[in-house]
Design an enzyme around this catalytic site. Structure first.
Site, PDB file in Angstrom:
ATOM      1  CE  LYS A  22      -0.306  -0.018   5.052  1.00  0.00           C
ATOM      2  NZ  LYS A  22      -1.191   0.018   6.231  1.00  0.00           N
ATOM      3  CG  ASN A  44       8.096   1.761   1.666  1.00  0.00           C
ATOM      4  OD1 ASN A  44       8.026   2.989   1.655  1.00  0.00           O
ATOM      5  ND2 ASN A  44       7.031   0.994   1.902  1.00  0.00           N
ATOM      6  CB  VAL A  62       2.966  10.954   1.110  1.00  0.00           C
ATOM      7  CG1 VAL A  62       2.032  10.195   0.193  1.00  0.00           C
ATOM      8  CG2 VAL A  62       4.227  11.369   0.360  1.00  0.00           C
ATOM      9  CG  ASP A 115       7.396  -9.489  10.695  1.00  0.00           C
ATOM     10  OD1 ASP A 115       7.938  -8.368  10.797  1.00  0.00           O
ATOM     11  OD2 ASP A 115       6.813 -10.039  11.645  1.00  0.00           O
ATOM     12  CE  LYS A 172      11.523   6.203   8.717  1.00  0.00           C
ATOM     13  NZ  LYS A 172      11.650   5.039   7.811  1.00  0.00           N
ATOM     14  CB  SER A 205      11.077  11.125   7.438  1.00  0.00           C
ATOM     15  OG  SER A 205      10.330  12.292   7.710  1.00  0.00           O
ATOM     16  CE1 TYR A 228       8.706   7.385  10.776  1.00  0.00           C
ATOM     17  CE2 TYR A 228       8.758   9.782  10.742  1.00  0.00           C
ATOM     18  CZ  TYR A 228       8.756   8.574  10.073  1.00  0.00           C
ATOM     19  OH  TYR A 228       8.814   8.552   8.698  1.00  0.00           O
ATOM     20  CB  THR A 280      -0.234   7.126   3.036  1.00  0.00           C
ATOM     21  OG1 THR A 280       0.641   7.396   4.150  1.00  0.00           O
ATOM     22  CG2 THR A 280       0.472   7.510   1.742  1.00  0.00           C
ATOM     23  CG  ASP A 281      -2.374   3.515   5.855  1.00  0.00           C
ATOM     24  OD1 ASP A 281      -1.252   3.888   5.439  1.00  0.00           O
ATOM     25  OD2 ASP A 281      -2.669   2.319   5.980  1.00  0.00           O
TER      26      ASP A 281
END
Length: 245
Positions: free
Chosen positions: A14, A88, A201, A61, A172, A146, A168, A203-204
């Site tokens: 996705k 990704n 972006v 995974d 990164k 990111s 987060y 996205t979910d």
């Protein structure tokens, strides 16, 4: 050896990962769709194939040693080599109100979980796929990072870089540092490895907030995955060029 180039994209069922897979497929790559969820993975493969992409599913995974080993063995059987690896798959970790991760109240288990996927998972997958990548004439590795990982931007009060994300964003930054270490190791070889920022972006992952489409977010990663020999390595890119560390 087949002339068709082979790519593996993790977290490709996705969002940005799917669009990276679609973009590489449109360029003629045979693409392994790496994803944990079987139903979502197979739905993505079917959709890609319907669009003309030579895609195949790779149960993967990134947090599991055996899963990653099995994925490498599957690609070995399917293709015999790998030309492109796009790391990704990533997670943000649990967020507080306002999409904030407050460093003063941060649950250490959240940090561990985020680093396990965003950093250790990348190392685990990269090292498992290296024997296959070394069989390629022009191996390329792209790590999805990111702009919030940029310490230069984070430390500049005049730059608006979004809310505090104490798990987060540092994960990164850690990934960027690991990318540089790989680049140092690969110096003088034909393996190019870089980090890519997709931008904000919708996205979910972002709660569908952001001005960019998944297709736009995939563009830098696709460019880095298809660099010519002698291209840059050990750098961090967004659409407009290099991002400061």
């Amino acid at each position: 050896m087949s002339e068709t180039k082979i790519a593996l994209v993790t977290g490709a069922n996705k969002g940005i990962g799917y669009e990276i897979a679609a973009g590489l497929g449109a360029l003629g790559y045979r693409v392994g769709v790496g994803a944990r969820d079987e139903a979502r993975r197979e739905t993505a493969v079917e959709k890609l194939r319907a669009g003309g992409v030579d895609a195949f599913g790779v149960p993967l995974d990134v947090t599991g040693d055996q899963s990653v080993t099995d994925a490498a063995e599957l690609i070995e059987r399917q293709t015999g080599r790998l030309d492109v690896l796009v790391n990704n798959a990533g997670i943000s970790g649990e967020m507080g109100p306002g999409w904030v991760q407050d460093p003063t109240t941060l649950d250490l288990d959240v940090v561990r979980t985020v680093v396990e996927t965003n950093v250790i998972g990348v190392i685990r997958v990269t090292n498992a796929m290296l024997p296959l990548l070394r069989r390629s004439a022009s191996p390329r590795i792209v790590n999805l990072s990111s702009a919030v990982s940029s310490l230069t931007r984070q430390a500049d009060p005049d730059i608006e870089i979004g809310p505090i994300m104490a798990a987060y964003a540092p994960s990164k930054s850690f990934l960027n540092a690991v990318t540089v270490q790989y680049a140092r190791h690969f110096a003088g070889t034909n393996i190019l490895i870089n980090a890519a920022c997709p931008g904000l972006v919708a996205t979910d992952f972002t709660g569908f907030h952001g001005p960019r489409t998944p297709e736009q977010g995939a563009a830098t990663a696709i460019r880095l995955a298809t660099l010519p020999d002698g291209g840059p390595t050990g750098s961090f890119f967004e659409d407009d060029g290099v991002i400061p560390w």
